[in-house]
Motif scaffolding. Structure first.
Motif, mmCIF file in Angstrom:
data_model
loop_
_atom_site.group_PDB
_atom_site.id
_atom_site.type_symbol
_atom_site.label_atom_id
_atom_site.label_comp_id
_atom_site.label_asym_id
_atom_site.label_seq_id
_atom_site.Cartn_x
_atom_site.Cartn_y
_atom_site.Cartn_z
ATOM 1 N N TYR A 1 0.897 -1.026 0.159
ATOM 2 C CA TYR A 1 -0.068 0.161 0.070
ATOM 3 C C TYR A 1 0.850 1.077 0.095
ATOM 4 N N ILE A 2 0.471 2.352 -0.753
ATOM 5 C CA ILE A 2 1.275 3.409 -0.964
ATOM 6 C C ILE A 2 0.362 4.721 -0.191
ATOM 7 N N PHE A 3 0.925 5.353 0.661
ATOM 8 C CA PHE A 3 0.149 6.438 1.219
ATOM 9 C C PHE A 3 0.955 7.591 1.065
ATOM 10 N N GLU A 4 0.211 8.789 0.804
ATOM 11 C CA GLU A 4 0.809 10.166 0.749
ATOM 12 C C GLU A 4 0.611 11.046 2.069
ATOM 13 N N LYS A 5 1.429 11.971 2.297
ATOM 14 C CA LYS A 5 1.343 12.765 3.631
ATOM 15 C C LYS A 5 1.580 14.121 2.920
ATOM 16 N N CYS A 6 0.501 14.780 2.710
ATOM 17 C CA CYS A 6 0.594 16.445 2.245
ATOM 18 C C CYS A 6 0.653 17.465 3.160
ATOM 19 N N VAL A 7 1.693 18.104 3.285
ATOM 20 C CA VAL A 7 1.801 19.383 3.980
ATOM 21 C C VAL A 7 2.344 20.220 3.325
ATOM 22 N N SER A 8 2.337 21.676 3.712
ATOM 23 C CA SER A 8 2.830 22.648 2.867
ATOM 24 C C SER A 8 4.187 22.257 2.590
ATOM 25 N N ASN A 9 4.573 22.320 1.136
ATOM 26 C CA ASN A 9 6.066 22.420 1.067
ATOM 27 C C ASN A 9 6.383 23.241 -0.227
ATOM 28 N N GLU A 10 7.617 23.391 -0.497
ATOM 29 C CA GLU A 10 8.137 24.152 -1.747
ATOM 30 C C GLU A 10 7.215 23.750 -3.008
ATOM 31 N N ARG A 11 7.200 22.526 -3.302
ATOM 32 C CA ARG A 11 6.628 21.952 -4.517
ATOM 33 C C ARG A 11 5.184 21.505 -4.470
ATOM 34 N N ARG A 12 4.285 22.190 -4.552
ATOM 35 C CA ARG A 12 3.004 21.932 -4.099
ATOM 36 C C ARG A 12 2.293 20.874 -5.010
ATOM 37 N N ASP A 13 3.158 20.438 -5.884
ATOM 38 C CA ASP A 13 2.566 19.290 -6.704
ATOM 39 C C ASP A 13 3.213 17.935 -6.154
ATOM 40 N N GLY B 1 6.268 -4.681 7.025
ATOM 41 C CA GLY B 1 7.488 -3.684 6.729
ATOM 42 C C GLY B 1 7.179 -2.282 6.231
ATOM 43 N N HIS B 2 7.932 -1.288 6.153
ATOM 44 C CA HIS B 2 7.570 -0.057 5.331
ATOM 45 C C HIS B 2 8.969 0.497 5.073
ATOM 46 N N THR B 3 8.817 1.362 4.136
ATOM 47 C CA THR B 3 9.748 2.327 3.824
ATOM 48 C C THR B 3 9.343 3.869 3.479
ATOM 49 N N THR B 4 9.776 4.895 4.218
ATOM 50 C CA THR B 4 9.163 6.225 4.153
ATOM 51 C C THR B 4 10.205 7.249 3.128
ATOM 52 N N ILE B 5 9.373 7.597 2.354
ATOM 53 C CA ILE B 5 10.186 8.647 1.579
ATOM 54 C C ILE B 5 9.949 10.061 1.878
ATOM 55 N N ARG B 6 10.886 10.715 1.826
ATOM 56 C CA ARG B 6 10.760 12.172 2.211
ATOM 57 C C ARG B 6 11.257 13.114 1.015
ATOM 58 N N PHE B 7 10.230 14.041 0.464
ATOM 59 C CA PHE B 7 10.699 14.991 -0.586
ATOM 60 C C PHE B 7 11.129 16.046 -0.069
ATOM 61 N N GLY B 8 12.109 16.877 -0.450
ATOM 62 C CA GLY B 8 12.785 18.042 -0.129
ATOM 63 C C GLY B 8 13.290 18.788 -1.393
ATOM 64 N N VAL C 1 10.173 -0.065 -5.906
ATOM 65 C CA VAL C 1 8.744 0.642 -6.293
ATOM 66 C C VAL C 1 8.722 2.255 -5.884
ATOM 67 N N ALA C 2 9.319 2.410 -4.596
ATOM 68 C CA ALA C 2 9.629 3.822 -4.150
ATOM 69 C C ALA C 2 10.153 4.756 -5.243
ATOM 70 N N ASN C 3 11.252 4.067 -5.894
ATOM 71 C CA ASN C 3 12.010 4.761 -7.003
ATOM 72 C C ASN C 3 11.180 4.946 -8.310
ATOM 73 N N LYS C 4 10.497 3.895 -8.512
ATOM 74 C CA LYS C 4 9.585 4.177 -9.675
ATOM 75 C C LYS C 4 8.468 5.439 -9.461
ATOM 76 N N TYR C 5 7.779 5.335 -8.314
ATOM 77 C CA TYR C 5 7.025 6.303 -8.045
ATOM 78 C C TYR C 5 7.628 7.643 -7.932
ATOM 79 N N CYS C 6 8.927 7.955 -7.399
ATOM 80 C CA CYS C 6 9.245 9.224 -7.475
ATOM 81 C C CYS C 6 9.890 9.489 -8.692
ATOM 82 N N LEU C 7 10.300 8.583 -9.691
ATOM 83 C CA LEU C 7 10.719 9.049 -10.973
ATOM 84 C C LEU C 7 9.425 9.531 -11.578
ATOM 85 N N LYS D 1 6.588 10.871 -10.408
ATOM 86 C CA LYS D 1 5.884 11.698 -9.349
ATOM 87 C C LYS D 1 7.056 13.014 -9.609
ATOM 88 N N ALA D 2 8.201 12.843 -9.308
ATOM 89 C CA ALA D 2 8.912 13.941 -9.125
ATOM 90 C C ALA D 2 9.996 14.149 -10.124
#
Length: 135
Positions: A4-16, A33-40, A84-90, A92-93
């Motif tokens: 399962y993939i969940f997104e946490k949206c809080v105000s950041n520099e990239r609104r997308d 288990g889990h892996t958390t990816i943080r965007f910056g 999977v996280a890498n494919k998602y980040c490629l 999405k970002a």
């Protein structure tokens, strides 16, 4: 296995982009288990955003074998979540996932497997032990 993939949206520099994304493995209805990816955003000296980064903030695969519970380590779930996280980040970002410079010993194992498979590499900061997916 289900992921399962969940997104946490809080105000950041990239609104997308979400602030964080969580990749959670389950075997049936049992959390494995889990892996958390943080965007910056990396800024230049003028304070302008010049690069988006996606780094692993946290990762864990359940091992409760000492208490008579389940052990999901050694099944390839950590590398699978990172792929999977890498494919998602490629998608999405448009950036690959990296480990960040601070990585604990248990989190190195999935990255080392990915390096052996040829899909990840250590960065030019080899002394820092940082990993990233090849682009």
């Amino acid at each position: 296995w289900k992921m399962y993939i969940f997104e946490k949206c809080v105000s950041n520099e990239r609104r997308d982009l979400p602030t964080e994304a969580y990749f959670c493995d389950y075997s049936g209805n049992i959390y494995a288990g889990h892996t958390t990816i943080r965007f910056g955003v990396v800024k230049n000296s003028d304070g302008q955003a010049v690069q988006t980064v996606a780094q692993v903030a946290d990762t864990n695969t359940v091992d409760e074998s000492e208490n008579g519970g389940r052990n999901f380590r050694g099944l390839g779930l950590g590398p699978r979540r990172l792929i999977v996280a890498n494919k998602y980040c490629l998608q999405k970002a448009h950036v690959p996932v990296s480990s960040g410079r601070i990585i604990d010993a248990s989190a190195r194992s999935p990255w080392e497997r990915l390096v052996t498979q040829g899909v990840a590499e250590t960065t030019e900061h080899k002394h820092s032990g940082e990993y990233r997916f090849k682009v």
